[in-house]
Design an enzyme around this catalytic site. Structure first.
Site, PDB file in Angstrom:
ATOM      1  CG  HIS A  71      -1.642   1.326   1.394  1.00  0.00           C
ATOM      2  ND1 HIS A  71      -2.318   1.938   0.359  1.00  0.00           N
ATOM      3  CD2 HIS A  71      -1.813   2.122   2.493  1.00  0.00           C
ATOM      4  CE1 HIS A  71      -2.877   3.053   0.824  1.00  0.00           C
ATOM      5  NE2 HIS A  71      -2.576   3.188   2.096  1.00  0.00           N
ATOM      6  CG  ASP A 107       3.371  -5.150 -21.668  1.00  0.00           C
ATOM      7  OD1 ASP A 107       4.395  -4.457 -21.863  1.00  0.00           O
ATOM      8  OD2 ASP A 107       2.749  -5.737 -22.573  1.00  0.00           O
ATOM      9  CG  HIS A 131      -1.032   7.285   1.003  1.00  0.00           C
ATOM     10  ND1 HIS A 131      -2.304   7.656   1.327  1.00  0.00           N
ATOM     11  CD2 HIS A 131      -0.713   6.305   1.855  1.00  0.00           C
ATOM     12  CE1 HIS A 131      -2.733   6.940   2.355  1.00  0.00           C
ATOM     13  NE2 HIS A 131      -1.784   6.105   2.680  1.00  0.00           N
ATOM     14  CG  HIS A 171      -6.820   5.034   1.410  1.00  0.00           C
ATOM     15  ND1 HIS A 171      -7.099   3.975   2.229  1.00  0.00           N
ATOM     16  CD2 HIS A 171      -5.582   5.463   1.776  1.00  0.00           C
ATOM     17  CE1 HIS A 171      -6.082   3.779   3.055  1.00  0.00           C
ATOM     18  NE2 HIS A 171      -5.142   4.658   2.798  1.00  0.00           N
ATOM     19  CE1 TYR A 207      10.040  -7.919 -18.358  1.00  0.00           C
ATOM     20  CE2 TYR A 207      10.422  -7.171 -20.599  1.00  0.00           C
ATOM     21  CZ  TYR A 207      10.643  -7.047 -19.234  1.00  0.00           C
ATOM     22  OH  TYR A 207      11.463  -6.053 -18.756  1.00  0.00           O
TER      23      TYR A 207
END
Ligand SMILES: O=C(CO)[C@@H](O)[C@@H](O)COP(=O)(O)O
Length: 257
Positions: A132, A157, A134, A197, A251
């Site tokens: 997580h 991709d 910001h 958020h 890839y």
């Protein structure tokens, strides 16, 4: 990610820290995860995905279960302690929780997003890492509640389509985790922009989830810039599917078959 012989985990001792509830049989796997996750936290400021302490990384430690026990029910997660500077995040500083977000090992309170990470691990058994941040551009799209449209081959991709938006949810219980799972469960995207958020990302391990966070911010920035000069054009779905299949299966250095 490692798997070891099952054993119990001790609850917190009630002082906000836990005498280690990590069984000896899990010690090596947990310590290896602590090394990886501590190192990966340094990638967040390195790629300018965070300010201050506003981001976290976790990795699942898989634990085989005994007869009749649900698969994954004994798994643990390694995550950073809440509010600690990235300069101070070392392997020994990391904390260990069970998948109910209860502290199993550590001297400090776990990340304030631990409940969200734990919910994802409980409900998406294929997920081995959660991140997580910001990060600025992805969070700007989250503030508008608008998915990032798939207008770049890099998006096809990595995300297999748009970067989706998840619901607004307050921190502190399962709400954020539920929003992440409801949004990503049927999506190819490893990233979700939680409304108002910011981005949460998932991967087969913590490194894959950090990569998804880096790529999510990159495409959010590029598409934002593009839209200042006009409306970018979407890639046809058949081409998105072709690009995604190539990138995910061809890839880089594929494992020897
Ligand atoms: O957004 C928030 C708090 O509102 C958190 O994700 C962020 O500050 C990181 O918190 P932690 O330091 O991981 O507890």
């Amino acid at each position: 990610m490692s798997t070891i012989t099952p054993s119990g985990t001790a609850p917190s001792d009630g002082t906000g820290s836990a005498a280690s509830g990590v069984p000896e049989a899990l010690r090596a796997a947990v310590d290896a995860a602590k090394e990886r996750v501590a190192a990966l936290h340094a990638e967040l400021p390195r790629w300018e995905l965070v300010v201050w302490t506003a981001g976290n990384v976790s990795e699942r430690v898989r634990v085989p279960v005994g007869d009749g026990e649900p698969e994954g029910s004994r798994d643990l997660l390694v995550i950073k302690p809440s509010g600690v500077s990235y300069d101070d995040i070392t392997p020994d500083a990391m904390v260990v929780c069970d998948l109910d977000a209860h502290l199993v090992e550590g001297e400090r309170a776990p990340s304030s997003d631990t409940a969200a990470h734990a919910y994802v691990y409980r409900h998406m058994p294929e997920v081995g890492g959660v991140v997580h941040t910001h990060s600025t551009y992805a969070t700007a799209w989250a503030a508008r509640g608008e998915p990032v449209p798939c207008v770049l081959t890099m998006m096809a991709d990595e995300f297999g389509g748009d970067v989706p938006v998840g619901p607004f949810a307050l921190i502190g219980d399962d709400s954020i985790g539920r929003g992440i799972v409801e949004t990503l469960r049927d999506s190819r995207s490893p990233a979700v922009l939680m409304r108002n958020h910011g981005p949460f990302t998932i991967g087969k391990d913590a490194r894959a989830a950090v990569k998804a966070a880096v790529m999510c911010e990159e495409v959010a920035r590029t598409v934002h810039i593009s839209r200042q000069l006009g409306e970018p054009t979407r890639i046809p779905q058949a081409d998105v599917d072709s690009l995604y299949a190539r990138y995910q299966n061809v890839y880089g250095q594929q494992p020897a078959r």
